[in-house]
Design a protein around this motif. Structure first.
Motif, PDB file in Angstrom:
ATOM      1  N   LEU A 286      44.153  45.680  48.732  1.00  0.00           N
ATOM      2  CA  LEU A 286      44.743  44.373  48.481  1.00  0.00           C
ATOM      3  C   LEU A 286      44.722  44.101  46.977  1.00  0.00           C
ATOM      4  CD1 LEU A 286      43.180  42.276  51.389  1.00  0.00           C
ATOM      5  CD2 LEU A 286      45.366  43.505  51.319  1.00  0.00           C
ATOM      6  N   MET A 287      45.903  43.961  46.412  1.00  0.00           N
ATOM      7  CA  MET A 287      46.051  43.754  44.977  1.00  0.00           C
ATOM      8  C   MET A 287      46.500  42.320  44.705  1.00  0.00           C
ATOM      9  SD  MET A 287      45.489  46.987  44.098  1.00  0.00           S
ATOM     10  CE  MET A 287      46.061  47.163  42.400  1.00  0.00           C
ATOM     11  N   PHE A 288      46.194  41.835  43.507  1.00  0.00           N
ATOM     12  CA  PHE A 288      46.716  40.527  43.107  1.00  0.00           C
ATOM     13  C   PHE A 288      46.821  40.465  41.589  1.00  0.00           C
ATOM     14  CE2 PHE A 288      42.194  40.000  42.675  1.00  0.00           C
ATOM     15  CZ  PHE A 288      42.001  39.054  41.676  1.00  0.00           C
ATOM     16  N   ARG A 289      47.669  39.575  41.127  1.00  0.00           N
ATOM     17  CA  ARG A 289      47.808  39.347  39.682  1.00  0.00           C
ATOM     18  C   ARG A 289      47.045  38.084  39.333  1.00  0.00           C
ATOM     19  NH1 ARG A 289      53.087  40.636  38.488  1.00  0.00           N
ATOM     20  NH2 ARG A 289      52.340  42.538  37.472  1.00  0.00           N
ATOM     21  N   PHE A 290      46.305  38.121  38.239  1.00  0.00           N
ATOM     22  CA  PHE A 290      45.576  36.928  37.831  1.00  0.00           C
ATOM     23  C   PHE A 290      46.549  35.775  37.621  1.00  0.00           C
ATOM     24  CE2 PHE A 290      42.438  40.129  36.172  1.00  0.00           C
ATOM     25  CZ  PHE A 290      41.417  39.791  37.063  1.00  0.00           C
ATOM     26  N   PRO A 291      46.255  34.591  38.152  1.00  0.00           N
ATOM     27  CA  PRO A 291      47.196  33.464  38.051  1.00  0.00           C
ATOM     28  C   PRO A 291      47.533  33.080  36.623  1.00  0.00           C
ATOM     29  CG  PRO A 291      45.050  32.751  38.903  1.00  0.00           C
ATOM     30  CD  PRO A 291      45.052  34.238  38.932  1.00  0.00           C
ATOM     31  N   TRP A 292      46.580  33.241  35.694  1.00  0.00           N
ATOM     32  CA  TRP A 292      46.884  32.873  34.312  1.00  0.00           C
ATOM     33  C   TRP A 292      47.910  33.803  33.673  1.00  0.00           C
ATOM     34  CZ3 TRP A 292      41.825  33.569  36.111  1.00  0.00           C
ATOM     35  CH2 TRP A 292      41.269  34.830  35.908  1.00  0.00           C
ATOM     36  N   ASP A 293      48.069  35.011  34.239  1.00  0.00           N
ATOM     37  CA  ASP A 293      49.119  35.892  33.733  1.00  0.00           C
ATOM     38  C   ASP A 293      50.503  35.312  34.022  1.00  0.00           C
ATOM     39  OD1 ASP A 293      47.311  37.716  32.758  1.00  0.00           O
ATOM     40  OD2 ASP A 293      47.331  38.972  34.549  1.00  0.00           O
ATOM     41  N   LEU A 294      50.636  34.628  35.153  1.00  0.00           N
ATOM     42  CA  LEU A 294      51.903  33.982  35.476  1.00  0.00           C
ATOM     43  C   LEU A 294      52.100  32.723  34.639  1.00  0.00           C
ATOM     44  CD1 LEU A 294      51.462  35.803  38.069  1.00  0.00           C
ATOM     45  CD2 LEU A 294      52.842  34.106  39.256  1.00  0.00           C
TER      46      LEU A 294
END
Length: 433
Positions: A286-294
C-alpha cells in the motif's frame, strides 16, 4: 483530424489531448473530454484493459461522477447498496454496527461494490475504439513552443513521437508524468493488501452488508457484489524483507491467508477466502503520497497535469482511491469544457494551461485531505493494543465518528458543461469518429 509527418525517420503524430494510462482515471477522463467535444488518445502500456484489484467499492460521490459521465446506469443495475457495516474485534469478540447514512446524498445511498473490469468496459464503450492504444509505453516527455503556444511532445518506446496540446498523466502510482512534474515518489505505508473475489455458484446467502474483522496489525473484510460473488480483502503489516514473492503465485497467496494471516479469523471469513477465484487474487504494498506534496508541489506545469493515482495515491482505508479518480475526470473535463466555451475552441498555450491550473487548484486540498483521512483511518483501525487505542477505536471511532467520516467524504464534483455542437471542437471530433 490526425496529421502525421516523418522527421528523421520518426513519426510525429498530432493530437489534441494525450492521456497516459488506460485505468479508471484515464478512461474516465477520456469520456469526460469526449462529452465536452475534445478528442483524446489514451496510451495504455498493457495489452488490454487492466482489471487488477478485481472489484472496488464506490461511495455516493463516485456514483455522482459516473452519472455526470453518463455511465452510472450501466453499472447500478448490477450492484446492491450496502447500508450497514459490521465490525468484529477479534481480540474481544465485540461486534459494532455502523450504519451508512439513512438519507441519500444527492440521490445516492450507501456503498456499492462493482467489478473493476465492468467499470473499465463501461467507460471504454463511451469512446471510439481506436482512441485507446494498447501496448504503448511512454519513454520521455518534453515541452515545445510553437508560435507562442506550448505543446507536449511525448516520445514512445517504439521510436514514435506525439505532439499534443495537453498531456494528462493517469499512469498510476509510479507515474512517469508525475515524476516529470517534480512530484516526489509515493512511499510505502508498511502494509500490504491481499484482494480477491469469491464465487458461490449456488449463492452465498449473505445479507448485502459490509463486514470487517480487526485485530492488532490486521484488518480484513468482505462485501457481496451480488447473490453469487463476494469481494474480500486483508490488510496487514509485513516485515521489511517483504513478501513480494507471493504476488506471482495465487495458490500461495490463498494458502498464506488461510493458513497464516487469517487462521484465527471467523469460519465465515475463511469460507469466503476458500471460494476465491484464483485468477482474481492480488498481493501488493500500500503506497501513498505525502499530502503536503500535493499542497505545495506542482500538480500541473503548462499543458501537463496528472489525475487519479498519478496525483494522489492513498491507502484504501476510506475506499476513496477509485472514487477520487472519477471526481478528477469530471472536474478536469468541466474546466477544459469551460475553456472551450470561453474561447470558442480548444486553444493551446495559456488558455489550456489556465484550465489545467484551475483543475489542480480545485483538486489539491480535496485529494490531500482524502490521503490524510485514509492514512489516519487505517492507523486507528489497525494499530495499537493499549486500552486507550481499543477504547478510541471501538467506542469513539466506530460508534461516533464513522458516520461523520462517511458524510465528510461525500462530494459533488459537479456537471460537465454543454459545449455547442456547432463548435469547431465538436466538428473535428465528428471527423475523427
Amino acid at each position: 483530424m490526425i496529421h502525421r509527418k516523418t522527421d528523421r525517420q520518426k513519426e510525429m503524430e498530432e493530437q489534441d489531448v494525450v492521456i497516459v494510462g488506460g485505468g479508471i482515471a484515464g478512461l474516465a477522463t477520456a469520456v469526460a473530454l469526449k462529452r465536452v467535444g475534445v478528442g483524446a488518445l489514451v496510451l495504455e502500456k498493457s495489452e488490454g484493459l487492466r482489471a487488477t484489484g478485481t472489484s472496488l467499492g464506490l461511495a455516493p460521490n463516485a456514483w455522482l461522477a459516473l452519472d455526470a459521465l453518463g455511465v452510472a446506469s450501466k453499472l447500478i443495475a448490477n450492484s446492491t447498496p450496502a447500508i450497514k457495516m459490521k465490525i468484529t474485534n477479534l481480540d474481544t469478540g465485540a461486534i459494532q454496527e455502523a450504519n451508512y447514512p439513512a438519507y441519500s446524498f444527492k440521490g445516492q445511498h450507501g456503498l456499492r461494490v462493482v467489478h473493476r473490469k465492468a467499470l473499465l468496459e463501461a467507460l471504454a464503450e463511451e469512446v471510439p475504439i481506436d482512441s485507446i492504444r494498447f501496448s504503448s509505453k511512454l519513454k520521455s516527455i518534453e515541452n515545445q513552443t510553437q508560435e507562442g503556444s506550448s505543446f507536449a511532445i511525448i516520445h514512445m518506446d517504439d521510436g514514435t513521437s506525439i505532439k499534443a496540446k495537453a498531456l494528462i498523466g493517469c499512469d498510476g502510482v509510479h507515474s512517469v508524468v508525475a515524476s516529470w512534474l517534480g512530484l516526489t515518489a509515493p512511499v510505502n505505508s508498511g502494509r500490504w493488501a491481499v484482494r480477491g473475489l469469491a464465487v458461490f455458484p449456488d449463492g452465498h446467502g449473505l445479507n448485502p452488508e459490509f463486514q470487517q474483522f480487526v485485530t492488532v496489525g490486521k484488518r480484513a473484510g468482505f462485501a457481496p457484489l451480488n447473490d453469487k460473488e463476494i469481494y474480500w480483502f486483508l490488510v496487514s503489516k509485513f516485515s521489511s524483507n517483504g513478501e513480494d514473492h507471493l504476488a506471482h503465485d495465487p495458490e500461495m497467496i490463498k494458502r498464506e491467508v488461510t493458513d497464516n494471516l487469517a487462521k484465527d479469523f471467523p469460519p465465515l471469513y475463511l469460507r469466503v477466502v476458500q471460494h476465491s477465484d484464483l485468477s482474481t487474487l492480488t498481493w501488493a504494498p500500500l503506497m501513498f503520497r505525502f499530502p503536503w506534496d500535493l499542497i505545495f508541489g506542482n500538480l500541473s506545469k503548462g499543458n501537463v497535469t496528472v489525475a487519479g493515482d498519478a496525483m494522489h495515491p492513498m491507502t484504501p482505508d476510506l475506499g476513496q482511491g477509485g472514487c477520487a479518480a472519477l471526481e478528477d475526470a469530471v472536474v478536469l473535463g468541466r474546466h477544459i469544457g469551460n475553456s472551450i466555451i470561453r474561447n470558442k475552441r480548444l486553444v493551446a498555450g495559456d488558455p489550456l494551461a489556465g484550465a489545467l491550473e484551475r483543475y489542480t487548484k480545485e483538486r489539491r486540498w480535496r485529494a490531500a485531505t482524502l490521503i490524510t483521512g485514509s492514512y489516519l483511518s487505517g492507523w486507528v483501525q489497525q494499530d495499537g493494543s493499549g486500552w486507550w487505542m481499543k477504547f478510541f477505536r471501538d467506542v469513539i471511532f466506530y460508534r461516533l465518528l464513522f458516520t461523520r467520516i462517511f458524510n465528510f467524504i461525500q462530494y459533488d464534483c459537479g456537471e460537465l458543461p454543454c459545449v455547442s455542437s456547432n463548435s469547431p471542437e465538436m466538428e473535428n471530433r465528428s471527423k475523427i469518429e
